[in-house]
Design a protein around this motif. Structure first.
Motif, mmCIF file in Angstrom:
data_model
loop_
_atom_site.group_PDB
_atom_site.id
_atom_site.type_symbol
_atom_site.label_atom_id
_atom_site.label_comp_id
_atom_site.label_asym_id
_atom_site.label_seq_id
_atom_site.Cartn_x
_atom_site.Cartn_y
_atom_site.Cartn_z
ATOM 1 N N PRO A 84 34.735 32.482 36.704
ATOM 2 C CA PRO A 84 35.438 32.241 37.965
ATOM 3 C C PRO A 84 36.532 33.265 38.262
ATOM 4 C CG PRO A 84 35.094 30.171 36.813
ATOM 5 C CD PRO A 84 34.645 31.270 35.881
ATOM 6 N N ALA A 85 37.237 33.708 37.240
ATOM 7 C CA ALA A 85 38.312 34.683 37.450
ATOM 8 C C ALA A 85 37.782 36.039 37.914
ATOM 9 C CB ALA A 85 39.115 34.852 36.162
ATOM 10 N N ASP A 86 36.517 36.331 37.626
ATOM 11 C CA ASP A 86 35.922 37.626 37.978
ATOM 12 C C ASP A 86 35.047 37.574 39.225
ATOM 13 O OD1 ASP A 86 37.077 38.706 35.696
ATOM 14 O OD2 ASP A 86 35.302 38.283 34.466
ATOM 15 N N LEU A 87 34.799 36.389 39.748
ATOM 16 C CA LEU A 87 33.820 36.229 40.811
ATOM 17 C C LEU A 87 34.177 37.009 42.074
ATOM 18 C CD1 LEU A 87 31.142 34.993 41.536
ATOM 19 C CD2 LEU A 87 32.355 32.938 42.291
ATOM 20 N N GLU A 88 35.415 36.989 42.478
ATOM 21 C CA GLU A 88 35.801 37.708 43.698
ATOM 22 C C GLU A 88 35.565 39.216 43.535
ATOM 23 O OE1 GLU A 88 39.744 38.398 46.455
ATOM 24 O OE2 GLU A 88 39.588 36.556 45.289
ATOM 25 N N ARG A 89 35.975 39.759 42.395
ATOM 26 C CA ARG A 89 35.792 41.188 42.137
ATOM 27 C C ARG A 89 34.306 41.557 42.076
ATOM 28 N NH1 ARG A 89 34.390 43.418 37.646
ATOM 29 N NH2 ARG A 89 34.969 41.627 36.381
ATOM 30 N N VAL A 90 33.522 40.756 41.371
ATOM 31 C CA VAL A 90 32.100 41.042 41.210
ATOM 32 C C VAL A 90 31.372 40.907 42.552
ATOM 33 C CG1 VAL A 90 29.976 40.244 40.087
ATOM 34 C CG2 VAL A 90 32.081 40.464 38.761
ATOM 35 N N THR A 91 31.758 39.923 43.353
ATOM 36 C CA THR A 91 31.160 39.764 44.678
ATOM 37 C C THR A 91 31.483 40.966 45.553
ATOM 38 O OG1 THR A 91 31.308 37.361 44.475
ATOM 39 C CG2 THR A 91 30.995 38.239 46.682
ATOM 40 N N ALA A 92 32.701 41.469 45.469
ATOM 41 C CA ALA A 92 33.071 42.669 46.232
ATOM 42 C C ALA A 92 32.244 43.866 45.773
ATOM 43 C CB ALA A 92 34.564 42.953 46.083
#
Length: 157
Positions: A64-72
């Motif tokens: 969850p902590a990496d999801l925003e970065r990975v989605t970008a």
């Protein structure tokens, strides 16, 4: 009738699938030979042999902590889905995936690069039961692919 438009494939592939005893092997061969290209199926309405969407693999296989970065990174063109699929397979081997979530393991093993990475990095002595347990819970072609990893594990031991 179709829920989504049919996938356009070369006539020879369509005939092989229609006449094949195990049609998924025809699709795998076409993907391996380059007659079909995996990225052509990377639309939410054209998932190949699974009802688990690629974007769900990304969500499930990313912390969850990496999801925003990975989605970008995905939006900028980086192919993050195979990496997420591999992480799901790694969690399965480590005991972090419940049997209830076997469909995620099945969808992950259908990703050729995730499967190749799993064969290279996750097949190790003593993991046969993990692969076989998930294989017993899913349908073809994922079942055969998981059993293949189980047998590779057995051979490694």
């Amino acid at each position: 009738m179709f829920d989504t438009p049919p996938i356009a494939v070369p006539e020879a592939v369509a005939r092989d699938v229609a006449g094949g005893w195990q049609p998924w092997t025809c699709i795998k061969e076409a993907l391996d030979e380059g007659t079909l290209v995996e990225r052509h199926f990377m639309r939410a309405d054209h998932e190949l042999v699974t009802d688990v969407l690629s974007i769900d693999l990304l969500r499930i296989g990313t912390a969850p902590a990496d999801l925003e970065r990975v989605t970008a990174q995905l939006r900028s063109g980086s192919d993050e889905v195979p990496r997420a699929a591999f992480r799901i397979l790694r969690r399965a081997v480590d005991g972090g995936v419940r049997q209830f979530d076997a469909s995620h393991v099945a969808a992950a093993v259908l990703r050729p690069s995730a499967r190749a990475d799993a064969r290279r990095m996750l097949v190790r002595e003593g993991q046969y039961d993990v692969w076989a347990r998930f294989a017993a819970l899913v349908h073809e072609p994922a079942r055969s692919l998981l059993l293949d990893l189980a047998e590779a594990d057995r051979a490694a031991g």
